[in-house]
Design a protein around this motif. Sequence first.
Motif, mmCIF file in Angstrom:
data_model
loop_
_atom_site.group_PDB
_atom_site.id
_atom_site.type_symbol
_atom_site.label_atom_id
_atom_site.label_comp_id
_atom_site.label_asym_id
_atom_site.label_seq_id
_atom_site.Cartn_x
_atom_site.Cartn_y
_atom_site.Cartn_z
ATOM 1 N N THR A 164 -16.375 53.880 -26.608
ATOM 2 C CA THR A 164 -16.956 54.101 -25.288
ATOM 3 C C THR A 164 -16.310 55.343 -24.690
ATOM 4 O OG1 THR A 164 -17.305 51.730 -24.972
ATOM 5 C CG2 THR A 164 -17.366 53.121 -23.010
ATOM 6 N N CYS A 165 -17.115 56.296 -24.250
ATOM 7 C CA CYS A 165 -16.543 57.527 -23.720
ATOM 8 C C CYS A 165 -17.343 58.013 -22.506
ATOM 9 C CB CYS A 165 -16.484 58.619 -24.789
ATOM 10 S SG CYS A 165 -18.020 58.881 -25.684
ATOM 11 N N ASN A 166 -16.661 58.799 -21.657
ATOM 12 C CA ASN A 166 -17.240 59.309 -20.416
ATOM 13 C C ASN A 166 -16.923 60.794 -20.292
ATOM 14 O OD1 ASN A 166 -17.930 56.565 -18.967
ATOM 15 N ND2 ASN A 166 -15.826 56.358 -19.717
ATOM 16 N N PHE A 167 -17.850 61.539 -19.684
ATOM 17 C CA PHE A 167 -17.666 62.975 -19.527
ATOM 18 C C PHE A 167 -18.107 63.395 -18.132
ATOM 19 C CE2 PHE A 167 -18.079 61.970 -23.935
ATOM 20 C CZ PHE A 167 -17.030 62.678 -24.512
ATOM 21 N N GLY A 168 -17.322 64.308 -17.548
ATOM 22 C CA GLY A 168 -17.518 64.690 -16.157
ATOM 23 C C GLY A 168 -18.826 65.427 -15.913
ATOM 24 N N SER A 169 -19.631 64.898 -15.021
ATOM 25 C CA SER A 169 -20.917 65.518 -14.710
ATOM 26 C C SER A 169 -20.776 66.703 -13.763
ATOM 27 C CB SER A 169 -21.861 64.477 -14.104
ATOM 28 O OG SER A 169 -21.298 63.930 -12.916
ATOM 29 N N ASP A 170 -19.635 66.796 -13.075
ATOM 30 C CA ASP A 170 -19.455 67.868 -12.101
ATOM 31 C C ASP A 170 -18.490 68.945 -12.597
ATOM 32 O OD1 ASP A 170 -17.295 66.216 -12.111
ATOM 33 O OD2 ASP A 170 -17.359 65.704 -9.971
ATOM 34 N N VAL A 171 -18.285 69.022 -13.927
ATOM 35 C CA VAL A 171 -17.390 70.013 -14.525
ATOM 36 C C VAL A 171 -18.183 71.276 -14.847
ATOM 37 C CG1 VAL A 171 -15.912 70.505 -16.521
ATOM 38 C CG2 VAL A 171 -15.894 68.225 -15.490
ATOM 39 N N ASN A 172 -17.544 72.421 -14.711
ATOM 40 C CA ASN A 172 -18.167 73.683 -15.107
ATOM 41 C C ASN A 172 -18.074 73.807 -16.627
ATOM 42 O OD1 ASN A 172 -19.248 76.247 -15.226
ATOM 43 N ND2 ASN A 172 -17.333 77.263 -14.658
ATOM 44 N N TRP A 173 -19.065 73.245 -17.304
ATOM 45 C CA TRP A 173 -19.027 73.163 -18.764
ATOM 46 C C TRP A 173 -19.595 74.426 -19.409
ATOM 47 C CZ3 TRP A 173 -16.056 69.688 -20.664
ATOM 48 C CH2 TRP A 173 -15.985 68.394 -20.139
ATOM 49 N N TYR A 174 -19.044 74.760 -20.579
ATOM 50 C CA TYR A 174 -19.706 75.677 -21.498
ATOM 51 C C TYR A 174 -20.278 74.825 -22.617
ATOM 52 C CZ TYR A 174 -20.546 79.209 -25.053
ATOM 53 O OH TYR A 174 -21.139 80.008 -26.008
ATOM 54 N N LEU A 175 -21.606 74.818 -22.764
ATOM 55 C CA LEU A 175 -22.274 73.932 -23.704
ATOM 56 C C LEU A 175 -22.675 74.643 -24.990
ATOM 57 C CD1 LEU A 175 -24.506 71.979 -21.151
ATOM 58 C CD2 LEU A 175 -22.319 71.262 -22.139
ATOM 59 N N GLY A 176 -22.201 75.861 -25.182
ATOM 60 C CA GLY A 176 -22.484 76.575 -26.429
ATOM 61 C C GLY A 176 -21.684 76.012 -27.587
ATOM 62 N N LEU A 177 -22.023 76.471 -28.797
ATOM 63 C CA LEU A 177 -21.391 75.957 -30.015
ATOM 64 C C LEU A 177 -20.473 76.974 -30.688
ATOM 65 C CD1 LEU A 177 -24.568 74.298 -31.613
ATOM 66 C CD2 LEU A 177 -23.031 73.372 -29.861
ATOM 67 N N ASP A 178 -20.368 78.183 -30.128
ATOM 68 C CA ASP A 178 -19.662 79.261 -30.817
ATOM 69 C C ASP A 178 -18.237 79.485 -30.343
ATOM 70 O OD1 ASP A 178 -20.198 80.252 -28.312
ATOM 71 O OD2 ASP A 178 -21.414 81.949 -28.980
ATOM 72 N N GLY A 179 -17.750 78.689 -29.385
ATOM 73 C CA GLY A 179 -16.393 78.862 -28.890
ATOM 74 C C GLY A 179 -16.190 80.066 -28.006
ATOM 75 N N ASN A 180 -17.252 80.771 -27.656
ATOM 76 C CA ASN A 180 -17.155 81.970 -26.812
ATOM 77 C C ASN A 180 -17.261 81.541 -25.348
ATOM 78 O OD1 ASN A 180 -17.023 84.643 -26.023
ATOM 79 N ND2 ASN A 180 -19.196 85.017 -26.398
ATOM 80 N N VAL A 181 -16.214 80.916 -24.834
ATOM 81 C CA VAL A 181 -16.239 80.287 -23.514
ATOM 82 C C VAL A 181 -16.079 81.352 -22.423
ATOM 83 C CG1 VAL A 181 -15.257 78.444 -22.099
ATOM 84 C CG2 VAL A 181 -15.156 78.289 -24.599
ATOM 85 N N PRO A 182 -16.948 81.356 -21.422
ATOM 86 C CA PRO A 182 -16.816 82.343 -20.343
ATOM 87 C C PRO A 182 -15.670 81.986 -19.398
ATOM 88 C CG PRO A 182 -18.657 80.876 -19.910
ATOM 89 C CD PRO A 182 -18.162 80.524 -21.280
ATOM 90 N N PRO A 183 -15.234 82.909 -18.571
ATOM 91 C CA PRO A 183 -14.147 82.630 -17.625
ATOM 92 C C PRO A 183 -14.488 81.452 -16.711
ATOM 93 C CG PRO A 183 -14.598 84.978 -17.728
ATOM 94 C CD PRO A 183 -15.690 84.320 -18.499
ATOM 95 N N GLY A 184 -13.478 80.619 -16.466
ATOM 96 C CA GLY A 184 -13.619 79.514 -15.523
ATOM 97 C C GLY A 184 -14.351 78.306 -16.049
ATOM 98 N N ALA A 185 -14.750 78.306 -17.329
ATOM 99 C CA ALA A 185 -15.520 77.186 -17.885
ATOM 100 C C ALA A 185 -14.691 76.440 -18.922
ATOM 101 C CB ALA A 185 -16.819 77.682 -18.501
#
Length: 671
Positions: A164-185
Amino acid sequence: MTSSLVPFSTICALMVCAFLPAQIQAQKMFGLPASAMHDHAVCAAQGCDGLVGIPEDHFLFVPPPATYRSSAATINVTYNNFPSDAQAAFQYAVNIWAGLIDSDVDIDVTATWASLGDNILGSASPSTVHRNFTGAPNLDVYYPSALANQLANDDLDTDDADITCNFGSDVNWYLGLDGNVPPGAYDFVTVVLHELCHGLGFIGSATVAGNTGFIGQSGSPFVYDTFVNDNNTGGSILDLNSGSGAMADALTGNGLVWSGPGGLAASVSPPGIYAPADWEPGASFSHLREDMYLTGDANALMTPNLNTGEAIHNPGPIVMGMFNDMGWGVQGCAISAALAGAQLDCNPETNTYSQQLILIYDNAPAGLINVNGSLFTISGSPQTISLNNLPADGQPVDVDIYFTGDPSCNFSQQAVFTAPDPCSGGTCTLTSYALGDQSACNSIDGTYSQSVTLVFQYSAGAGDVTVNGQVFPVANDQANVTLTGLVADGEAVDMLITFTDDNDCAFAVFDAWTAPSPCPCSISLDIDNVSACAFTTGTYELDLVLQLTNPPATGLLNIGGNLFESPAASGNYTATISDLTANGEAQSIGAFFTNLPTCNSPESATTWTAPESCSCPSDLDGDGIIGVSDTLEILANFGCVGSDCLGDIDGDTIVGVSDILQLLSVFGSSC
């Protein structure tokens, strides 16, 4: 010998795949809710459960495993309130785990998208834990649901999800698959990998309340607990009494380490367990030490904090070793780590050095282990090997490993160690060369390839080798060369060898081999037979004999707009062209290869005369007279629907009244 060509469309129609469902029966055994037994329940009440986000950009990326082991697991996810793009990233993380662990029992996950509180990215735990089930390695030890199912080869709790797992709906997520995360995400794939790791078993039962520490439930520890030692006391954490101050001191003494052989083999020092002076519910005990595995480290996934910009798509060798200790048995071959060992100083006579590597693997197949082109006998994991005669050039060295008995079981890692600086060198010499395979001439471009093995002396430090303008790496003074795009002209070929980093290290070998003869492609078409006109369709067939020389290895053969598989070799072949219109007129046909249009037979070279038109759709029995028997044929097929219905005179794919009327209008006529 003459072979028949098969139409390309026929071959495609034969490619059929079948999928069969699997059924699994299971029963619940000795299961208790995991949330009642570990600190995550306490942490949830305090609003601190889960992976903590640190809003400070660290742009470092640990890529996913280069390869997965040959066996795998099936992980099914039920999503609650998840957006579709988050589901795609979640599935990507699931696929990574499914390729790293092995279970014959499906693993069921329930994932919820909800607000978790300030800086809380996600949380997870096993839904239940089980002890004393059939197949349990140890008595009176709790195993998380997914692991227990794998060990029991049975679903011990069919009513609940395993994780059972939970994930924050109000987080500034980066949903890409390449690991190229933008600033602040925050990288969502990293968080899913982290939380699934907890659910699969990276979780202990310890907690601290005030000055008292506790571990276990109903007198039984979690399997994770059994491998934790306290360096401050020199023994297992389980040697201390639960419900004591001594246990609290150990859990907050910064001295906890992993003691299992798999985890130990994956690290030069015992893996550190997070145990800060102030107990942190949801973080202490069930994570690796933050100060030992910093951002960008291969083992940083299971530390308690994640920075913005940070992406870790690999559990790392320590976690996989710990999983192996806890019972995630590996049925397929896997190479989990290559660690740098001792390095000898540079030898000034050869400008080379030796480097030891510690290899960690599971279920090695028969054969040898190949490390950067050098072969070693398999002696058992962890295994120490020595790479010799490496060039001392001061550069980082990548490592590529695979088993000769199963090349799909492989491992790659960049910059495992760094070579010492150059210390001069000996005289570079071409010791020998051996010719390998030579390909046939490629009729598409008139080229071929040639393999050569070059053996040098003192080539270390001279860089890559250039052979006739093509560059190849040198490993242990040997280069395995395959020259491509060489001109097939039947002439002798000289070999010019130079080194990229040493202009003085150069050699010429004259008449090293002979190129294959030129291979022009040609097509010749001859008429073999022209069939009579078919009364029912007004069409005929054309049989051809083809003489082919040096057909291209790829592409299709186009004969008058009809596509056939290209033959693999020169020779005589037959082909049949159907459904040609019988009109009594002169005809012609040509042919060419789709990947080599210049290899063709012009349309003007092959001619014939079509049979006279004989179309008589109403003559259903083909006797040349439209009579009673034709009427009976229509009545026998009356109501037939489809393109192949006998009696469909008007071509509307239905045998009906209009067909009968059309036949009656020409009744008694001859065809």
